[in-house]
Design a protein around this motif. Structure first.
Motif, PDB file in Angstrom:
ATOM      1  N   VAL A  95       0.821  -1.210   0.000  1.00  0.00           N
ATOM      2  CA  VAL A  95       0.000   0.000   0.000  1.00  0.00           C
ATOM      3  C   VAL A  95       0.854   1.257   0.000  1.00  0.00           C
ATOM      4  CG1 VAL A  95      -1.715   1.320   1.301  1.00  0.00           C
ATOM      5  CG2 VAL A  95      -1.939  -1.165   1.094  1.00  0.00           C
ATOM      6  N   SER A  96       1.872   1.300   0.856  1.00  0.00           N
ATOM      7  CA  SER A  96       2.714   2.493   0.962  1.00  0.00           C
ATOM      8  C   SER A  96       4.082   2.112   1.503  1.00  0.00           C
ATOM      9  CB  SER A  96       2.063   3.539   1.881  1.00  0.00           C
ATOM     10  OG  SER A  96       2.068   3.071   3.225  1.00  0.00           O
ATOM     11  N   LYS A  97       5.035   3.009   1.352  1.00  0.00           N
ATOM     12  CA  LYS A  97       6.378   2.772   1.856  1.00  0.00           C
ATOM     13  C   LYS A  97       6.393   2.711   3.382  1.00  0.00           C
ATOM     14  CE  LYS A  97       8.943   4.777  -2.011  1.00  0.00           C
ATOM     15  NZ  LYS A  97       9.925   5.814  -2.426  1.00  0.00           N
ATOM     16  N   ALA A  98       5.503   3.477   4.012  1.00  0.00           N
ATOM     17  CA  ALA A  98       5.441   3.485   5.477  1.00  0.00           C
ATOM     18  C   ALA A  98       4.996   2.121   6.011  1.00  0.00           C
ATOM     19  CB  ALA A  98       4.494   4.586   5.959  1.00  0.00           C
ATOM     20  N   LEU A  99       3.969   1.538   5.382  1.00  0.00           N
ATOM     21  CA  LEU A  99       3.498   0.226   5.808  1.00  0.00           C
ATOM     22  C   LEU A  99       4.501  -0.857   5.441  1.00  0.00           C
ATOM     23  CD1 LEU A  99      -0.297   0.467   4.897  1.00  0.00           C
ATOM     24  CD2 LEU A  99       0.796   0.823   7.108  1.00  0.00           C
ATOM     25  N   LEU A 100       5.167  -0.685   4.311  1.00  0.00           N
ATOM     26  CA  LEU A 100       6.221  -1.618   3.922  1.00  0.00           C
ATOM     27  C   LEU A 100       7.316  -1.664   4.977  1.00  0.00           C
ATOM     28  CD1 LEU A 100       7.686  -3.429   1.790  1.00  0.00           C
ATOM     29  CD2 LEU A 100       8.647  -1.322   0.864  1.00  0.00           C
ATOM     30  N   LYS A 101       7.688  -0.507   5.484  1.00  0.00           N
ATOM     31  CA  LYS A 101       8.738  -0.429   6.501  1.00  0.00           C
ATOM     32  C   LYS A 101       8.331  -1.138   7.779  1.00  0.00           C
ATOM     33  CE  LYS A 101      11.730   2.898   8.868  1.00  0.00           C
ATOM     34  NZ  LYS A 101      12.056   4.338   9.051  1.00  0.00           N
ATOM     35  N   ILE A 102       7.060  -1.006   8.159  1.00  0.00           N
ATOM     36  CA  ILE A 102       6.574  -1.655   9.385  1.00  0.00           C
ATOM     37  C   ILE A 102       6.591  -3.174   9.233  1.00  0.00           C
ATOM     38  CG2 ILE A 102       4.562  -2.007  10.862  1.00  0.00           C
ATOM     39  CD1 ILE A 102       3.775   0.886  10.348  1.00  0.00           C
ATOM     40  N   VAL A 103       6.018  -3.658   8.126  1.00  0.00           N
ATOM     41  CA  VAL A 103       5.867  -5.102   7.940  1.00  0.00           C
ATOM     42  C   VAL A 103       7.218  -5.786   7.745  1.00  0.00           C
ATOM     43  CG1 VAL A 103       4.873  -6.878   6.450  1.00  0.00           C
ATOM     44  CG2 VAL A 103       3.529  -4.856   7.037  1.00  0.00           C
ATOM     45  N   ASP A 104       8.163  -5.121   7.087  1.00  0.00           N
ATOM     46  CA  ASP A 104       9.459  -5.736   6.808  1.00  0.00           C
ATOM     47  C   ASP A 104      10.459  -5.594   7.944  1.00  0.00           C
ATOM     48  OD1 ASP A 104       8.513  -6.523   4.410  1.00  0.00           O
ATOM     49  OD2 ASP A 104       9.797  -5.253   3.170  1.00  0.00           O
ATOM     50  N   ASP A 105      10.088  -4.855   8.963  1.00  0.00           N
ATOM     51  CA  ASP A 105      11.008  -4.681  10.094  1.00  0.00           C
ATOM     52  C   ASP A 105      11.237  -6.025  10.791  1.00  0.00           C
ATOM     53  OD1 ASP A 105      12.337  -2.636  12.045  1.00  0.00           O
ATOM     54  OD2 ASP A 105      11.152  -3.960  13.327  1.00  0.00           O
ATOM     55  N   LEU A 106      12.498  -6.369  11.042  1.00  0.00           N
ATOM     56  CA  LEU A 106      12.831  -7.668  11.610  1.00  0.00           C
ATOM     57  C   LEU A 106      12.199  -7.849  12.989  1.00  0.00           C
ATOM     58  CD1 LEU A 106      14.361 -10.320  11.341  1.00  0.00           C
ATOM     59  CD2 LEU A 106      16.390  -9.186  12.259  1.00  0.00           C
ATOM     60  N   PHE A 107      12.097  -6.784  13.763  1.00  0.00           N
ATOM     61  CA  PHE A 107      11.472  -6.873  15.082  1.00  0.00           C
ATOM     62  C   PHE A 107       9.994  -7.248  14.959  1.00  0.00           C
ATOM     63  CE2 PHE A 107       9.263  -4.830  18.704  1.00  0.00           C
ATOM     64  CZ  PHE A 107       9.857  -5.540  19.736  1.00  0.00           C
ATOM     65  N   PHE A 108       9.302  -6.642  13.978  1.00  0.00           N
ATOM     66  CA  PHE A 108       7.890  -6.973  13.763  1.00  0.00           C
ATOM     67  C   PHE A 108       7.742  -8.413  13.282  1.00  0.00           C
ATOM     68  CE2 PHE A 108       4.301  -7.462  10.875  1.00  0.00           C
ATOM     69  CZ  PHE A 108       3.251  -7.073  11.692  1.00  0.00           C
ATOM     70  N   VAL A 109       8.615  -8.848  12.369  1.00  0.00           N
ATOM     71  CA  VAL A 109       8.567 -10.216  11.857  1.00  0.00           C
ATOM     72  C   VAL A 109       8.710 -11.222  12.996  1.00  0.00           C
ATOM     73  CG1 VAL A 109       9.757 -11.901  10.407  1.00  0.00           C
ATOM     74  CG2 VAL A 109       9.419  -9.570   9.576  1.00  0.00           C
ATOM     75  N   THR A 110       9.628 -10.936  13.923  1.00  0.00           N
ATOM     76  CA  THR A 110       9.854 -11.828  15.054  1.00  0.00           C
ATOM     77  C   THR A 110       8.651 -11.867  15.979  1.00  0.00           C
ATOM     78  OG1 THR A 110      12.224 -11.353  14.939  1.00  0.00           O
ATOM     79  CG2 THR A 110      11.405 -12.359  16.957  1.00  0.00           C
ATOM     80  N   LEU A 111       8.068 -10.697  16.257  1.00  0.00           N
ATOM     81  CA  LEU A 111       6.878 -10.652  17.112  1.00  0.00           C
ATOM     82  C   LEU A 111       5.711 -11.402  16.478  1.00  0.00           C
ATOM     83  CD1 LEU A 111       6.776  -6.990  18.510  1.00  0.00           C
ATOM     84  CD2 LEU A 111       7.365  -9.087  19.727  1.00  0.00           C
ATOM     85  N   HIS A 112       5.559 -11.254  15.176  1.00  0.00           N
ATOM     86  CA  HIS A 112       4.476 -11.930  14.468  1.00  0.00           C
ATOM     87  C   HIS A 112       4.637 -13.448  14.574  1.00  0.00           C
ATOM     88  CE1 HIS A 112       2.176 -13.325  10.871  1.00  0.00           C
ATOM     89  NE2 HIS A 112       1.337 -12.384  11.283  1.00  0.00           N
ATOM     90  N   LYS A 113       5.871 -13.925  14.406  1.00  0.00           N
ATOM     91  CA  LYS A 113       6.120 -15.359  14.511  1.00  0.00           C
ATOM     92  C   LYS A 113       5.872 -15.854  15.929  1.00  0.00           C
ATOM     93  CE  LYS A 113       7.012 -19.271  12.985  1.00  0.00           C
ATOM     94  NZ  LYS A 113       6.077 -19.864  12.018  1.00  0.00           N
ATOM     95  N   ARG A 114       6.273 -15.075  16.908  1.00  0.00           N
ATOM     96  CA  ARG A 114       6.064 -15.483  18.299  1.00  0.00           C
ATOM     97  C   ARG A 114       4.578 -15.597  18.621  1.00  0.00           C
ATOM     98  NH1 ARG A 114       8.576 -12.557  23.726  1.00  0.00           N
ATOM     99  NH2 ARG A 114       7.617 -13.981  25.237  1.00  0.00           N
ATOM    100  N   LEU A 115       3.779 -14.655  18.136  1.00  0.00           N
ATOM    101  CA  LEU A 115       2.341 -14.688  18.399  1.00  0.00           C
ATOM    102  C   LEU A 115       1.693 -15.894  17.732  1.00  0.00           C
ATOM    103  CD1 LEU A 115       0.182 -12.942  19.842  1.00  0.00           C
ATOM    104  CD2 LEU A 115      -0.349 -11.953  17.614  1.00  0.00           C
ATOM    105  N   LEU A 116       2.158 -16.238  16.525  1.00  0.00           N
ATOM    106  CA  LEU A 116       1.615 -17.406  15.833  1.00  0.00           C
ATOM    107  C   LEU A 116       1.826 -18.679  16.644  1.00  0.00           C
ATOM    108  CD1 LEU A 116       2.661 -16.901  12.088  1.00  0.00           C
ATOM    109  CD2 LEU A 116       0.338 -16.927  13.012  1.00  0.00           C
ATOM    110  N   ILE A 117       3.011 -18.806  17.227  1.00  0.00           N
ATOM    111  CA  ILE A 117       3.365 -20.043  17.931  1.00  0.00           C
ATOM    112  C   ILE A 117       2.740 -20.117  19.317  1.00  0.00           C
ATOM    113  CG2 ILE A 117       5.307 -21.287  18.967  1.00  0.00           C
ATOM    114  CD1 ILE A 117       6.957 -20.418  16.570  1.00  0.00           C
ATOM    115  N   THR A 118       2.739 -19.005  20.036  1.00  0.00           N
ATOM    116  CA  THR A 118       2.285 -19.037  21.425  1.00  0.00           C
ATOM    117  C   THR A 118       0.768 -19.020  21.565  1.00  0.00           C
ATOM    118  OG1 THR A 118       2.531 -16.621  21.542  1.00  0.00           O
ATOM    119  CG2 THR A 118       4.381 -17.962  22.295  1.00  0.00           C
ATOM    120  N   THR A 119       0.053 -18.428  20.598  1.00  0.00           N
ATOM    121  CA  THR A 119      -1.405 -18.317  20.730  1.00  0.00           C
ATOM    122  C   THR A 119      -2.153 -19.167  19.716  1.00  0.00           C
ATOM    123  OG1 THR A 119      -1.554 -16.396  19.259  1.00  0.00           O
ATOM    124  CG2 THR A 119      -1.142 -15.977  21.606  1.00  0.00           C
ATOM    125  N   ASN A 120      -1.572 -19.366  18.532  1.00  0.00           N
ATOM    126  CA  ASN A 120      -2.212 -20.153  17.473  1.00  0.00           C
ATOM    127  C   ASN A 120      -3.594 -19.611  17.117  1.00  0.00           C
ATOM    128  OD1 ASN A 120      -2.224 -22.205  15.580  1.00  0.00           O
ATOM    129  ND2 ASN A 120      -3.162 -23.685  16.950  1.00  0.00           N
TER     130      ASN A 120
END
Length: 436
Positions: free
Chosen positions: A29-54
């Protein structure tokens, strides 16, 4: 209010609860949202939420892997091609990805996929004899070579017989880890031991750990059924290769990436002494985010019974038998072998079974089964995977490519003449009855 006008912490909270497929669209959608989604910290948090909460709905997708035949001299290790099944038709994606080496790679080199973790595929040299020629590949076409096996520097034995790999996520340190088990010996095979090591993705060397798999894993784990679930790695093995006196029994060995320990995962059916279980009648897979064990058996009258057990509470290791299904379709098509030599995986509405000539799609919502004629033979496997935000580019600057004197690369190619062919001429509808 515009989406970008929301505070960043609220945006991140919303995005963390979306599946990866939706985030792929948002990042465009935009460069700002691209920056958020591609941030390694966000990627890690997203993976953690997938595993811990399902609690994030991850839609399983299908990928075919056509490995190179022994007589082929072309430098293609294998071709990956997406598949899509909509409940009626099975179609190939428009493009395939060739994983290749330079032309001077030995003709006999053949690779297999050791495991699938989200959208990461682990390629291992079938004939490496412990050389550690192994690399990760994702659906974006990124390739990351793993460090070589130098375990013989630290043990008294000098010969590595075989390596086995698995991958998971440590939600305590928020890191992705790969575990490797090496059987090392004196070369004659009379003396040997197991050595386990862990690689934190993003580091450049393996670290030895004190825990090793229980029992005697002499068996070639390239034929053992494995699955990544709940952030950990799990192997289904037969007791014939564990210890004396356990012939005819099957077990699940798991690796906890937080504690970095191997352990047995109990299952009520595997522990029961009233039922003789054949290893080839059992299948391990993920089903709706949880680990599942599938047991198939032939009944009187040519029918096949299918039991599906799901590990609902991972911490307490509590299994539930969610489905008992009966079908008359398999016996006539697969002759005396039944479902002994099939592979198993998940699709959007249930599970699939693949033989050398057919694919069977079981719809667990409407309890039906479809057969697809699949003329690809044994050289093509079908894998389930889920989309992920993991990018190997975040780790490529730390781990160098190390295949012998050559580079490994991936090409996006037109897929119409690559991989395998599909035919739907013999598609039919079978019936499945739920007995619970």
């Amino acid at each position: 209010m515009d989406l970008l006008e929301l505070p960043s912490d609220i945006l991140i909270t919303i995005f963390l609860r979306l599946p990866a497929e939706s985030l792929y669209c948002i990042r465009c959608v935009s460069k700002a949202l691209l920056k958020i989604v591609d941030d390694l910290f966000f990627v890690t948090l997203h993976k953690r939420l997938l595993i811990t909460t399902n609690n994030v709905a991850q839609v399983p997708q299908l990928m075919s892997f056509a490995r190179r035949s022994a007589h082929e001299s072309i430098p293609v290790i294998g071709a990956l091609q997406p598949l899509k099944y909509d409940g009626r038709a099975l179609t190939k994606g428009k493009y395939a990805i060739n994983v290749s080496t330079s032309s001077d790679w030995p003709d006999y080199t053949a690779y297999t996929i050791d495991f699938v973790f989200c959208n990461l595929f682990c390629f291992r040299n079938i004939d490496d004899r412990g050389l550690g020629v192994c690399f990760l590949f994702n659906t974006k076409g990124e390739v990351l070579s793993l460090p070589r096996n130098e375990v013989t520097k630290y043990v008294k034995f000098s010969h590595v017989d075989r390596d086995w790999y698995g991958m998971g996520f440590d939600n305590m340190t928020n890191t992705h880890k790969i575990v490797r088990v090496s059987r090392v010996s004196n070369g004659s095979g009379k003396e040997s031991c197991l050595v386990a090591q862990v690689l934190v993705l993003g580091t450049s060397s393996w670290r030895e750990i004190p825990s090793v798999p229980p029992g005697n894993l002499d068996y070639d784990l390239s034929f053992v059924k494995n699955v990544c679930a709940h952030g950990d790695m799990h192997w289904l093995i037969t007791g014939n290769f564990i210890r004396e006196g356990s012939e005819g029994t099957c077990h699940i060995i798991s690796f906890d990436f937080k504690k970095e320990e191997f352990y047995w995962t109990p299952h009520p059916m595997l522990q029961s002494s009233n039922k003789h279980l054949d290893f080839f009648d059992l299948h391990l897979l993920t089903l709706r985010g949880s680990m599942a064990l599938v047991y198939t058996s032939s009944s009187v009258g040519g029918t096949t019974d299918i039991e599906i057990w799901v590990l609902k509470d991972y911490d307490r290791k509590e299994w539930t038998q969610d489905y008992t299904l009966t079908c008359k379709l398999f016996h006539d098509l697969l002759w005396n072998f039944g479902l002994r030599y099939v592979t198993c995986g998940e699709w959007k509405h249930g599970m699939f079974l693949k033989s050398h000539a057919y694919m069977f799609f079981l719809d667990l919502n409407c309890f039906s089964i479809n057969r697809m004629t699949f003329g690809c033979g044994f050289c093509t496997n079908i894998f389930s995977y889920t989309s992920s935000l993991i990018s190997l580019k975040d780790y490529c600057n730390l781990v160098q490519f190390e295949p012998p004197e050559t580079g490994i690369y991936a090409n996006l190619i037109e897929g119409e003449e690559q991989g395998f062919s599909l035919s739907e001429r013999h598609t039919l509808q079978g019936f499945v009855y739920m007995n619970r």
